[in-house]
Design a protein around this motif. Structure first.
Motif, PDB file in Angstrom:
ATOM      1  N   ARG A  15       0.830  -1.202   0.000  1.00  0.00           N
ATOM      2  CA  ARG A  15       0.000   0.000   0.000  1.00  0.00           C
ATOM      3  C   ARG A  15       0.860   1.246   0.000  1.00  0.00           C
ATOM      4  N   ASN A  16       0.698   2.013  -1.054  1.00  0.00           N
ATOM      5  CA  ASN A  16       1.316   3.336  -1.165  1.00  0.00           C
ATOM      6  C   ASN A  16       2.804   3.342  -0.821  1.00  0.00           C
ATOM      7  N   LEU A  17       3.539   2.391  -1.415  1.00  0.00           N
ATOM      8  CA  LEU A  17       4.978   2.323  -1.127  1.00  0.00           C
ATOM      9  C   LEU A  17       5.720   3.470  -1.792  1.00  0.00           C
ATOM     10  N   LYS A  40      12.898   9.298  -6.856  1.00  0.00           N
ATOM     11  CA  LYS A  40      11.757   8.559  -6.314  1.00  0.00           C
ATOM     12  C   LYS A  40      11.730   7.199  -6.989  1.00  0.00           C
ATOM     13  N   ALA A  41      12.452   6.243  -6.419  1.00  0.00           N
ATOM     14  CA  ALA A  41      12.498   4.908  -7.019  1.00  0.00           C
ATOM     15  C   ALA A  41      11.107   4.276  -6.970  1.00  0.00           C
ATOM     16  N   LEU A  42      10.374   4.535  -5.889  1.00  0.00           N
ATOM     17  CA  LEU A  42       8.967   4.134  -5.794  1.00  0.00           C
ATOM     18  C   LEU A  42       8.175   5.373  -5.400  1.00  0.00           C
ATOM     19  N   ASP A  43       7.122   5.619  -6.137  1.00  0.00           N
ATOM     20  CA  ASP A  43       6.384   6.866  -5.959  1.00  0.00           C
ATOM     21  C   ASP A  43       4.900   6.569  -5.719  1.00  0.00           C
ATOM     22  N   GLY A  44       4.630   5.775  -4.661  1.00  0.00           N
ATOM     23  CA  GLY A  44       3.238   5.477  -4.330  1.00  0.00           C
ATOM     24  C   GLY A  44       2.717   4.250  -5.065  1.00  0.00           C
ATOM     25  N   VAL A  45       3.328   3.094  -4.788  1.00  0.00           N
ATOM     26  CA  VAL A  45       2.916   1.858  -5.466  1.00  0.00           C
ATOM     27  C   VAL A  45       1.972   1.059  -4.560  1.00  0.00           C
ATOM     28  N   SER A  46       0.799   0.709  -5.094  1.00  0.00           N
ATOM     29  CA  SER A  46      -0.131  -0.164  -4.381  1.00  0.00           C
ATOM     30  C   SER A  46      -0.455  -1.349  -5.267  1.00  0.00           C
TER      31      SER A  46
END
Ligand code: ADP
Ligand code: ADP
Length: 232
Positions: A4-6, A19-25
């Motif tokens: 959730r929202n990584l 931002k390698a991860l920008d909000g991943v769900s």
């Protein structure tokens, strides 16, 4: 498994963060083979490393069996990490150890007694079809055999989740096909949930139930492989 929202930032040169991860769900069902595709730099490795907590996300939740792994203390976390096995592109075998001793390695780290280790090593080498190579050294094996050892090592602690980081990218097409078939059979037999990352569309088409396409730290699209890759 629910992500959730990584968010994962890396401090960059001149103070500009990547931002390698920008909000991943993402939500991956138990027993599913879920693929993550995307170009180099899309954030795939960072994502998978956040799932086994080799990497700590800046924000977000990693839920496995309803529990947020990021909230666990060190001891509980070490336990939980045993339920997550990982397979690597370049196998990461120890060249000075035999096949059996490579597979036993995570069990030694976990403090599994020797008799149990022996039994488990024999069991997982049997599962990957390498029982007769137990005493060989990695240098004596083909690429496909090395990856079978990598898979056996990942399975030895009896994980419920198997993470594959470009697990077939160093292999030729025929060996890739063999290894993907093996992963699918292991999923069926052991009820594994498989999360794999790849830059090869053929891998996704051959083995994945669902797929997410990543770019610049975000999920662009997600769904069944057929829907994502054959829609106009
Ligand atoms: P992929 O696996 O899709 O190739 P990565 O997750 O390796 O992508 O990388 C995503 C982005 O994060 C890239 O811009 C990469 O340069 C950056 N990155 C990854 N790891 C680090 C790190 N340890 N330090 C700084 N930047 C990183
Ligand atoms: P059963 O439980 O009916 O023997 P399974 O298909 O569940 O059959 O398992 C086959 C073998 O694999 C068993 O010997 C079991 O102990 C072993 N096994 C089950 N789960 C795992 C796992 N995650 N990793 C490694 N071995 C496993």
């Amino acid at each position: 498994m629910q992500l959730r929202n990584l968010v994962r930032h890396f401090a960059g040169r001149g103070g500009v963060a990547t931002k390698a991860l920008d909000g991943v769900s993402l939500s991956v069902a138990a027993g599913e083979i879920f693929g993550i595709v995307g170009r180099s730099g899309a954030g795939k490795s960072t994502l998978i490393r956040c799932v086994n907590l080799l990497e700590r996300p800046t924000e977000g939740e990693v839920r496995v069996l309803g529990e947020d792994l990021l909230l666990l203390g060190d001891r509980a976390l070490r336990e939980r990490r045993r339920s997550i096995g990982m397979v690597f592109q370049h196998f990461n075998l120890l060249s000075s150890r035999t096949v059996a001793d490579n597979v036993a390695f995570p069990l030694e780290v976990a403090g599994v007694p020797q008799a149990e280790r022996k039994a488990r090593v024999a069991e997982v080498l049997g599962l990957v079809g390498l029982a007769e190579k137990a005493d060989a050294y990695p240098a004596q094996l083909s690429g496909g055999q090395k990856q079978r050892v990598g898979i056996a090592r990942a399975l030895a602690p009896r994980p419920s989740i198997l993470l594959c980081d470009e697990a077939t990218s160093a292999l030729d097409p025929e060996t890739t096909h063999d290894i993907l078939g093996l992963i699918r059979r292991l999923r069926d037999r052991l009820d594994l949930t498989v999360l794999l990352i790849t830059h090869e569309m053929a891998v996704v088409k051959e083995i994945c139930d669902r797929v997410a396409v990543m770019e610049a730290g975000k999920v662009l699209e997600e769904g069944r492989v057929f829907d994502v890759f054959t829609r106009p």
